[in-house]
Design an enzyme around this catalytic site. Structure first.
Site: not given
Ligand code: GLU
Length: 469
Positions: A14, A234-237
């Site tokens: 993204m 962060s893209k995970r969080r």
């Protein structure tokens, strides 16, 4: 000197809000300097790149105002693969790079348990080229590399602390550090404005510029973007995709204004300002080097302010895609022919003050377009308690008798129904609202009933009454 800046995203997923911020800063800087903005897609990591991600970047840039056709490019890093290889060979030919076939384990065994970087083992061993041999840059033993950074002054790095880093892998493919420098040379980039995360790469890259005999660019490392815990987004969080904000109904104008506040502010304690003000007042040199807090709650409130500031016709135009299900991720729950633009126009100004993101328009007005309301069962259970049936009966009778179906008579009548039962208006309204709209919160009730009309209002009150014991 012609100012030439570039935005050089890697299409690996993204499009990050921090990237959008850097793109805007580059964009404005170029315009202020009468320079050129170049878009370069760094697509050399073939395993991690997909064409649709590149398309995502182009349309995200478009959305925040960096429109296709208004900049140079997009160029693709992969198109310059030959020049990257040639630069690696040039450095080898100049004696500024050497081959090395050490594995990490071998270096580790020599240097101790912890890998601290390369130990220079092959510096003077004259290993020739060959399969599996990487090319390493020979960093100077002495002196310092001084980076001229418009935001950070002159970060200075001791050369002897910079390891002999890899510039081309064992299969001959040049690494990012070198490809990025060669591209900047080819594109005659004068200023590299990019995220702080790249600062550790900068002395190495500057050494490459110098070794290749070209004057390095001026650098500007814009601050890292962090969440409320001061962690790098962060893209995970965290919600980091610009697209996610677009999909939720953030306005591009609000988004780009907010992104520009990450590390900078316009004069006079203002935050919400016209884009033209940002374009003239922004100073790259004034960007605060400390981490910038991306405050989602503030952005949301900010977006709400932007929505409220729209002239109502523009607000209606901004709602239209959400109401017709064009170009939005979530189609509305009604059929296209159920939508009534006049009914929407009648409540638009009321809705405008109540939503913070455009997607919220749908649940605020769905009762107007659906044959029967979408009932929030929790709201129903909370509201339709003892006395509700009798209250609805009374409201039905009183509303049926109304001569004029308008806000004032509706309000006076319902007030009276409540008063007869010792209830304040709020308590009296609640079951009527749930019966008619399916929810406990929403647009002002009486205006809603006027737009919904007498027949439909009464039909819904009767239908709700039937559900009650
Ligand atoms: N492709 C790099 C990135 O996305 C950009 C490096 C640069 O701006 O120099 O982080």
């Amino acid at each position: 000197m012609t100012v030439r800046v570039r935005f050089a995203p890697s299409p690996t997923g993204m499009f990050h809000v921090g990237g959008a911020r850097s793109a805007l800063q580059n964009w404005i800087y170029a315009r202020q300097q009468g320079g050129v903005f170049v878009l370069r897609v760094e697509d050399t990591d073939a395993a991690r790149n997909r064409p649709e991600w590149t398309e995502g970047i182009l349309s995200a840039l478009d959305w925040i105002g960096i429109e296709r056709g208004s900049y140079e490019g997009p160029y693709f890093q992969s198109a310059n693969a030959e020049q990257h290889r040639a630069a690696a060979q040039k450095l080898y030919g100049l004696g500024r790079a050497y081959y090395c076939d050490c594995t990490r384990e071998q270096v580790q065994a020599r240097t101790g348990s912890q890998y601290q970087g390369y130990d220079g083992y092959h510096r003077d061993r004259n290993l020739g080229p060959g399969e599996g041999r990487a090319l390493r840059f020979r960093t100077p033993d002495e002196g310092e590399t001084v980076v001229v950074d418009l935001i950070r002054g002159e970060p200075t790095f001791e050369n002897k602390l910079i390891e002999d880093f890899v510039i081309a892998r064992g299969d001959g493919s040049p690494v990012f550090l070198l490809a990025n420098v060669v591209d900047d040379m080819i594109m005659e980039i004068s200023h590299v404005i990019r995220a702080e995360e790249h600062l550790p790469n900068t002395p190495k890259q500057q050494l490459l510029w110098e070794a290749l005999g070209v004057k390095p660019p001026i650098w500007a490392h814009v601050p890292v973007v962090v969440n409320e815990k001061r962690q790098k987004l962060s893209k995970r969080r965290d919600k980091v995709a610009l697209e996610a904000y677009k999909d939720e109904g953030y306005l591009a104008s609000a988004m780009r204004n907010y992104l520009m506040l990450l590390g900078w502010a316009p004069s006079g304690d203002r935050e919400i300002v016209a884009w033209s003000v940002i374009e003239s007042e922004f100073r790259l040199e004034e960007v605060n080097p400390s981490p910038a807090f991306f405050d989602e709650k503030k952005l949301r409130a900010f977006n709400g302010d932007y929505i409220r500031a729209l002239p109502v016709e523009e607000f209606i135009a901004a709602c239209t895609p959400w109401l017709t299900g064009t170009d939005t991720i979530a189609p509305p729950p009604w059929q296209p022919d159920e939508f009534d633009p006049d009914a929407f126009a009648a409540v638009a100004a009321l809705a405008q003050t109540r939503i913070a993101v455009m997607s919220e328009i749908v649940p605020n007005v769905d009762f107007l377009f659906l044959a029967s309301p979408l009932v929030d069962e929790a709201a129903w259970a909370k509201t339709m308690k003892e006395g509700a049936a009798e209250l609805l009966d009374a409201a039905i009778v009183a509303f049926e008798a109304l001569e004029t179906w308008d806000t004032d008579p509706l309000k006076t009548t319902l007030e009276q129904v409540g008063a007869e039962r010792g209830l304040k208006l709020g308590k009296t309204q609640a079951p009527v609202r749930v019966a008619v709209t399916g929810r406990t919160v929403g647009l002002p009730l009486f205006e809603s009933l006027v737009v919904l009309g007498r027949e439909r209002t009464l039909a819904r009150l009767r239908a709700a009454r039937v559900r009650l014991p």
